[in-house]
Write a protein that holds these residues in place. Structure first.
Motif, PDB file in Angstrom:
ATOM      1  N   ASP A 291       0.713  -1.294   0.083  1.00  0.00           N
ATOM      2  CA  ASP A 291      -0.035  -0.081  -0.114  1.00  0.00           C
ATOM      3  C   ASP A 291       0.836   1.127   0.214  1.00  0.00           C
ATOM      4  OD1 ASP A 291      -2.379  -1.551  -0.066  1.00  0.00           O
ATOM      5  OD2 ASP A 291      -2.311  -1.683   2.311  1.00  0.00           O
ATOM      6  N   ILE A 292       2.045   1.136   0.644  1.00  0.00           N
ATOM      7  CA  ILE A 292       2.880   2.254   0.792  1.00  0.00           C
ATOM      8  C   ILE A 292       3.766   2.333  -0.366  1.00  0.00           C
ATOM      9  CG2 ILE A 292       4.835   3.204   2.135  1.00  0.00           C
ATOM     10  CD1 ILE A 292       3.253   2.434   4.617  1.00  0.00           C
ATOM     11  N   PHE A 293       4.619   1.207  -0.825  1.00  0.00           N
ATOM     12  CA  PHE A 293       5.651   1.374  -2.223  1.00  0.00           C
ATOM     13  C   PHE A 293       5.056   1.222  -3.358  1.00  0.00           C
ATOM     14  CE2 PHE A 293       8.362   0.099   1.733  1.00  0.00           C
ATOM     15  CZ  PHE A 293       9.394   1.254   1.336  1.00  0.00           C
ATOM     16  N   GLN A 294       3.879   0.601  -3.263  1.00  0.00           N
ATOM     17  CA  GLN A 294       3.101   0.576  -4.729  1.00  0.00           C
ATOM     18  C   GLN A 294       4.133  -0.167  -5.623  1.00  0.00           C
ATOM     19  OE1 GLN A 294       0.542   4.105  -5.729  1.00  0.00           O
ATOM     20  NE2 GLN A 294       0.080   4.181  -3.310  1.00  0.00           N
ATOM     21  N   ARG A 295       4.209   0.511  -6.855  1.00  0.00           N
ATOM     22  CA  ARG A 295       5.161   0.084  -7.821  1.00  0.00           C
ATOM     23  C   ARG A 295       6.327   0.066  -7.563  1.00  0.00           C
ATOM     24  NH1 ARG A 295       2.155  -3.487 -10.923  1.00  0.00           N
ATOM     25  NH2 ARG A 295       3.872  -2.984 -12.456  1.00  0.00           N
ATOM     26  N   ASP A 296       7.013   0.650  -6.755  1.00  0.00           N
ATOM     27  CA  ASP A 296       8.336   0.615  -6.182  1.00  0.00           C
ATOM     28  C   ASP A 296       8.629  -0.742  -5.569  1.00  0.00           C
ATOM     29  OD1 ASP A 296       8.825   2.857  -7.043  1.00  0.00           O
ATOM     30  OD2 ASP A 296       9.076   3.902  -5.055  1.00  0.00           O
ATOM     31  N   LEU A 297       7.722  -1.670  -5.309  1.00  0.00           N
ATOM     32  CA  LEU A 297       7.914  -2.916  -4.646  1.00  0.00           C
ATOM     33  C   LEU A 297       8.020  -4.087  -5.504  1.00  0.00           C
ATOM     34  CD1 LEU A 297       8.172  -4.691  -2.014  1.00  0.00           C
ATOM     35  CD2 LEU A 297       5.574  -4.526  -1.705  1.00  0.00           C
ATOM     36  N   GLU A 298       8.666  -5.003  -5.507  1.00  0.00           N
ATOM     37  CA  GLU A 298       8.586  -6.271  -6.331  1.00  0.00           C
ATOM     38  C   GLU A 298       9.141  -7.372  -5.241  1.00  0.00           C
ATOM     39  OE1 GLU A 298      12.775  -6.365  -9.021  1.00  0.00           O
ATOM     40  OE2 GLU A 298      11.025  -5.304  -9.597  1.00  0.00           O
ATOM     41  N   TYR A 299       8.887  -8.646  -5.636  1.00  0.00           N
ATOM     42  CA  TYR A 299       9.374  -9.924  -4.787  1.00  0.00           C
ATOM     43  C   TYR A 299      10.022 -10.738  -5.773  1.00  0.00           C
ATOM     44  CZ  TYR A 299       6.181  -8.294  -1.093  1.00  0.00           C
ATOM     45  OH  TYR A 299       5.363  -7.965  -0.087  1.00  0.00           O
ATOM     46  N   LYS A 300      11.013 -11.322  -5.135  1.00  0.00           N
ATOM     47  CA  LYS A 300      11.846 -12.278  -5.935  1.00  0.00           C
ATOM     48  C   LYS A 300      11.764 -13.747  -5.178  1.00  0.00           C
ATOM     49  CE  LYS A 300      15.474 -10.937  -8.170  1.00  0.00           C
ATOM     50  NZ  LYS A 300      16.569 -10.436  -8.650  1.00  0.00           N
ATOM     51  N   LEU A 301      11.437 -14.757  -5.794  1.00  0.00           N
ATOM     52  CA  LEU A 301      11.290 -16.123  -5.400  1.00  0.00           C
ATOM     53  C   LEU A 301      12.556 -16.753  -5.947  1.00  0.00           C
ATOM     54  CD1 LEU A 301       9.399 -18.754  -4.498  1.00  0.00           C
ATOM     55  CD2 LEU A 301       9.141 -19.039  -6.929  1.00  0.00           C
TER      56      LEU A 301
ATOM     57  N   GLN B 235      11.757 -12.861  -0.979  1.00  0.00           N
ATOM     58  CA  GLN B 235      12.340 -11.601  -0.549  1.00  0.00           C
ATOM     59  C   GLN B 235      11.477 -10.315  -1.152  1.00  0.00           C
ATOM     60  OE1 GLN B 235      16.551 -11.219  -1.460  1.00  0.00           O
ATOM     61  NE2 GLN B 235      16.879 -10.854   0.616  1.00  0.00           N
ATOM     62  N   GLY B 236      11.395  -9.538  -0.403  1.00  0.00           N
ATOM     63  CA  GLY B 236      10.839  -8.244  -1.009  1.00  0.00           C
ATOM     64  C   GLY B 236      12.113  -7.195  -1.441  1.00  0.00           C
ATOM     65  N   ILE B 237      11.771  -6.634  -2.481  1.00  0.00           N
ATOM     66  CA  ILE B 237      13.025  -5.626  -3.021  1.00  0.00           C
ATOM     67  C   ILE B 237      12.464  -4.386  -3.496  1.00  0.00           C
ATOM     68  CG2 ILE B 237      14.659  -5.572  -4.938  1.00  0.00           C
ATOM     69  CD1 ILE B 237      14.722  -8.496  -4.995  1.00  0.00           C
ATOM     70  N   ILE B 238      13.058  -3.256  -3.112  1.00  0.00           N
ATOM     71  CA  ILE B 238      12.973  -2.130  -3.587  1.00  0.00           C
ATOM     72  C   ILE B 238      14.063  -1.662  -4.533  1.00  0.00           C
ATOM     73  CG2 ILE B 238      12.411   0.468  -3.112  1.00  0.00           C
ATOM     74  CD1 ILE B 238      10.536  -1.387  -1.852  1.00  0.00           C
ATOM     75  N   PRO B 239      14.012  -1.792  -5.900  1.00  0.00           N
ATOM     76  CA  PRO B 239      15.117  -1.671  -6.872  1.00  0.00           C
ATOM     77  C   PRO B 239      15.508  -0.310  -6.877  1.00  0.00           C
ATOM     78  CG  PRO B 239      13.302  -2.984  -7.862  1.00  0.00           C
ATOM     79  CD  PRO B 239      12.717  -2.507  -6.736  1.00  0.00           C
ATOM     80  N   SER B 240      14.486   0.658  -6.687  1.00  0.00           N
ATOM     81  CA  SER B 240      15.066   2.140  -6.763  1.00  0.00           C
ATOM     82  C   SER B 240      16.043   2.532  -5.747  1.00  0.00           C
ATOM     83  CB  SER B 240      13.829   2.950  -6.902  1.00  0.00           C
ATOM     84  OG  SER B 240      13.005   3.093  -5.488  1.00  0.00           O
ATOM     85  N   ARG B 241      16.112   1.759  -4.544  1.00  0.00           N
ATOM     86  CA  ARG B 241      16.927   1.942  -3.488  1.00  0.00           C
ATOM     87  C   ARG B 241      18.425   1.943  -3.698  1.00  0.00           C
ATOM     88  NH1 ARG B 241      14.361  -0.302   2.069  1.00  0.00           N
ATOM     89  NH2 ARG B 241      12.709   1.279   2.314  1.00  0.00           N
ATOM     90  N   ARG B 242      19.140   2.506  -3.121  1.00  0.00           N
ATOM     91  CA  ARG B 242      20.631   2.655  -3.440  1.00  0.00           C
ATOM     92  C   ARG B 242      21.157   1.521  -2.205  1.00  0.00           C
ATOM     93  NH1 ARG B 242      23.213   8.695  -4.522  1.00  0.00           N
ATOM     94  NH2 ARG B 242      22.247   9.012  -6.387  1.00  0.00           N
ATOM     95  N   GLU B 243      20.568   1.891  -1.000  1.00  0.00           N
ATOM     96  CA  GLU B 243      20.674   1.088   0.062  1.00  0.00           C
ATOM     97  C   GLU B 243      19.529   0.247   0.565  1.00  0.00           C
ATOM     98  OE1 GLU B 243      22.583   3.334   3.128  1.00  0.00           O
ATOM     99  OE2 GLU B 243      24.282   4.198   1.832  1.00  0.00           O
ATOM    100  N   ASN B 244      19.525  -0.927   1.490  1.00  0.00           N
ATOM    101  CA  ASN B 244      18.505  -1.593   1.987  1.00  0.00           C
ATOM    102  C   ASN B 244      17.678  -1.876   0.927  1.00  0.00           C
ATOM    103  OD1 ASN B 244      19.647  -1.329   4.415  1.00  0.00           O
ATOM    104  ND2 ASN B 244      18.624   0.592   4.843  1.00  0.00           N
ATOM    105  N   ARG B 245      18.254  -2.391  -0.437  1.00  0.00           N
ATOM    106  CA  ARG B 245      17.137  -2.751  -1.576  1.00  0.00           C
ATOM    107  C   ARG B 245      16.414  -4.103  -1.213  1.00  0.00           C
ATOM    108  NH1 ARG B 245      19.320  -4.172  -5.812  1.00  0.00           N
ATOM    109  NH2 ARG B 245      18.062  -3.221  -7.464  1.00  0.00           N
ATOM    110  N   ASN B 246      17.356  -5.025  -0.604  1.00  0.00           N
ATOM    111  CA  ASN B 246      16.682  -6.570  -0.373  1.00  0.00           C
ATOM    112  C   ASN B 246      16.089  -6.431   1.128  1.00  0.00           C
ATOM    113  OD1 ASN B 246      17.679  -6.882  -2.768  1.00  0.00           O
ATOM    114  ND2 ASN B 246      19.743  -7.817  -1.925  1.00  0.00           N
TER     115      ASN B 246
END
Length: 260
Positions: free
Chosen positions: A141-151, A186-197
């Motif tokens: 709800d907060i990150f919306q399209r910034d959020l993705e998941y990796k299996l 694992q959740g991922i925020i690809p746009s981040r420089r740090e704490n992406r994973n």
């Protein structure tokens, strides 16, 4: 001020799914701490007033999650909090919740391996923040399209990993229908420089097609094979011995009786 009072050191932010705890040292003796949260545009918020603890939950003071905050840890006496003089304080590093909170573990709700398809359904971690109706917001709800998941998935008892990515709540991957697989998300925020994973979910394994070899390994089969060979060898040896004895007995019976 009160320069003789010690000030806080080792100030750290600890934040998972936007639940944010401020921690510091040392334990106070003869004085107290009060936390002030300073935003770029938000009003200053006081938290954990006159506390003897060395941590403070500041989650509700960081509701503007894209704002950057600093914390002042004030060292005060019980009487000094209302004085006009500024008490001694230490300042934290800057903290932006949207960029720095750690993504928590996704919860795997269901998984099936049917034929050559592995399906995994999971749920977003929840945050402490709520909608107007009182229900909790998820990190999606907060990150919306910034959020993705990796299996990440691999054949059971193998070290070779594969991975796929999704922005939905479900994975569907092609697998070998005769082999069991293990996996985690694992959740991922690809746009981040740090704490992406984010944090890794629990590792789970399928059980379709699992046999004794999967359960106990090749060592058991080696032992069984050795035992089987020993039994077969013993049977052959016994058969040969019995056969020789029968032949010897038959030969003795055909010999003429002595003195006849």
């Amino acid at each position: 001020g009160n320069p003789e009072l010690p000030t806080a050191v080792n100030i750290t932010w600890s934040s998972i799914n936007f639940k944010t705890i401020l921690q510091w040292q040392p334990k106070p003796s003869g004085y107290f701490y009060t936390v002030e949260i300073h935003g770029q545009i938000s009003d200053t918020r006081k938290k954990c007033i006159l506390t003897t603890e060395t941590e403070c939950d500041v989650t509700d003071a960081l509701r503007n999650i894209k704002e950057t905050y600093t914390a002042h840890i004030l060292s005060v006496t019980s009487s000094g909090i209302d004085n006009f003089e500024e008490p001694p304080f230490a300042t934290s590093e800057k903290f932006t919740p949207y960029n720095q909170t750690v993504l928590g573990k996704p919860e795997i709700q269901n998984y099936t391996q049917k034929g050559s398809k592995l399906d995994v359904v999971f749920q977003d971690p929840l945050t402490p923040y709520t909608f107007p109706n009182g229900s909790f917001q998820s990190i999606r709800d907060i990150f919306q399209r910034d959020l993705e998941y990796k299996l990440y998935y691999w054949k059971d008892q193998s070290s070779g990993k594969k991975d796929v990515t999704t922005k939905s709540h479900k994975f569907e991957v092609s697998v070998d229908s005769t082999i069991n697989y293990c996996f985690y998300i694992q959740g991922i925020i690809p746009s981040r420089r740090e704490n992406r994973n984010g944090q890794e979910s629990t590792v789970l394994c399928t059980s379709v097609g699992r046999n004794i070899l999967d359960e106990y390994g090749a060592e058991v089969f080696i032992i069984i094979a050795v035992i089987a060979i020993a039994v077969i060898t013993l049977a052959i040896v016994l058969s040969v011995i019995l056969c020789k004895r029968k032949k010897a007995k038959a030969a003795r019976e055909k010999e003429p009786l002595n003195g006849v």
